[in-house]
Design a protein around this motif. Structure first.
Motif, PDB file in Angstrom:
ATOM      1  N   ILE A  14       0.839  -1.193   0.000  1.00 38.97           N
ATOM      2  CA  ILE A  14       0.000   0.000   0.000  1.00 38.97           C
ATOM      3  C   ILE A  14       0.877   1.248   0.000  1.00 38.97           C
ATOM      4  O   ILE A  14       0.607   2.209  -0.719  1.00 38.97           O
ATOM      5  N   LEU A  15       1.938   1.223   0.792  1.00 40.06           N
ATOM      6  CA  LEU A  15       2.835   2.373   0.842  1.00 40.06           C
ATOM      7  C   LEU A  15       3.490   2.620  -0.506  1.00 40.06           C
ATOM      8  O   LEU A  15       3.626   3.750  -0.954  1.00 40.06           O
ATOM      9  N   ARG A  16       3.926   1.538  -1.162  1.00 43.48           N
ATOM     10  CA  ARG A  16       4.540   1.699  -2.481  1.00 43.48           C
ATOM     11  C   ARG A  16       3.540   2.261  -3.473  1.00 43.48           C
ATOM     12  O   ARG A  16       3.871   3.092  -4.306  1.00 43.48           O
TER      13      ARG A  16
ATOM     14  N   SER B 221      12.497  11.469  -1.449  1.00 44.54           N
ATOM     15  CA  SER B 221      12.099  11.032  -0.114  1.00 44.54           C
ATOM     16  C   SER B 221      12.337  12.107   0.940  1.00 44.54           C
ATOM     17  O   SER B 221      11.669  12.146   1.948  1.00 44.54           O
ATOM     18  N   GLY B 222      13.297  13.003   0.714  1.00 43.46           N
ATOM     19  CA  GLY B 222      13.620  14.000   1.719  1.00 43.46           C
ATOM     20  C   GLY B 222      12.770  15.253   1.640  1.00 43.46           C
ATOM     21  O   GLY B 222      12.619  15.970   2.617  1.00 43.46           O
TER      22      GLY B 222
ATOM     23  N   ARG C 277       2.617  16.177   4.202  1.00 41.38           N
ATOM     24  CA  ARG C 277       1.312  15.670   4.623  1.00 41.38           C
ATOM     25  C   ARG C 277       1.143  14.197   4.277  1.00 41.38           C
ATOM     26  O   ARG C 277       0.616  13.420   5.063  1.00 41.38           O
ATOM     27  N   LEU C 278       1.621  13.815   3.082  1.00 34.18           N
ATOM     28  CA  LEU C 278       1.508  12.423   2.668  1.00 34.18           C
ATOM     29  C   LEU C 278       2.311  11.513   3.604  1.00 34.18           C
ATOM     30  O   LEU C 278       1.832  10.440   3.993  1.00 34.18           O
ATOM     31  N   GLU C 279       3.481  11.959   3.994  1.00 29.05           N
ATOM     32  CA  GLU C 279       4.301  11.164   4.912  1.00 29.05           C
ATOM     33  C   GLU C 279       3.640  11.039   6.273  1.00 29.05           C
ATOM     34  O   GLU C 279       3.649   9.975   6.886  1.00 29.05           O
ATOM     35  N   ILE C 280       3.022  12.112   6.745  1.00 26.01           N
ATOM     36  CA  ILE C 280       2.330  12.074   8.036  1.00 26.01           C
ATOM     37  C   ILE C 280       1.132  11.130   7.963  1.00 26.01           C
ATOM     38  O   ILE C 280       0.894  10.328   8.867  1.00 26.01           O
TER      39      ILE C 280
ATOM     40  N   LEU D 179      -1.475   6.119   9.473  1.00 24.90           N
ATOM     41  CA  LEU D 179      -2.318   5.003   9.060  1.00 24.90           C
ATOM     42  C   LEU D 179      -1.610   3.655   9.095  1.00 24.90           C
ATOM     43  O   LEU D 179      -2.221   2.638   9.407  1.00 24.90           O
ATOM     44  N   PHE D 180      -0.327   3.632   8.772  1.00 23.68           N
ATOM     45  CA  PHE D 180       0.296   2.343   8.511  1.00 23.68           C
ATOM     46  C   PHE D 180       1.415   1.944   9.462  1.00 23.68           C
ATOM     47  O   PHE D 180       1.877   0.819   9.407  1.00 23.68           O
TER      48      PHE D 180
END
Length: 149
Positions: free
Chosen positions: A17-19, A28-29, A34-37, A42-43
């Protein structure tokens, strides 16, 4: 407990799901945090490490575990005895029905493919009345009530 947790496939499903949710072009940095939070909330699994128990604490824990298993076993046996008692009563009733009325006995054991008990019932609904609202309704006049002027 879900099937994923029992089989250990939860982390694999989360990784997939994360991928799928990860943007292809965003590094990545940087980018939108918001997406990372959202992903983290959630996961991510909270760390659940049992502290190592020693001495009296370990003995208390094992005692509680044994008591819980004993309680579950007693409940299971009680439920099984209850079901066994109900089955014997049902069997006795069927034997008595077979002795008294053969036609009713045969009707009781026939299984129709088209009619099943729950489906025969009318389901309760919360739909409005088919007549709708009575707009001409007037409350009855009470002769004993004092008139206000």
């Amino acid at each position: 407990m879900s099937l994923f947790v029992r089989t250990g496939r939860l982390s694999l499903a989360r990784q997939q799901i994360l991928r799928a949710a990860a943007p292809a072009s965003a590094p990545s940095g940087g980018g939108d945090q918001r997406l990372e939070i959202i992903r983290r909330v959630l996961f991510e699994q909270p760390a659940k490490e049992m502290p190592k128990l020693e001495g009296e604490a370990l003995q208390q824990h094992e005692t509680i575990e044994r008591a819980w298993k004993l309680h579950q076993n007693q409940e299971r046996e009680s439920r099984n005895r209850s079901l066994e008692r109900k089955f014997r009563k049902m069997e006795a009733a069927m034997n008595e029905l077979e002795k008294t009325n053969d036609r009713l006995f045969k009707a009781a054991i026939v299984k129709s493919r088209h009619i099943t008990f729950p489906r025969e019932l009318k389901m309760p609904t919360e739909t409005p009345s088919p007549q709708g609202w009575n707009h001409e309704y007037k409350p009855p006049v009470d002769a004993t009530a004092p008139k206000s002027s």
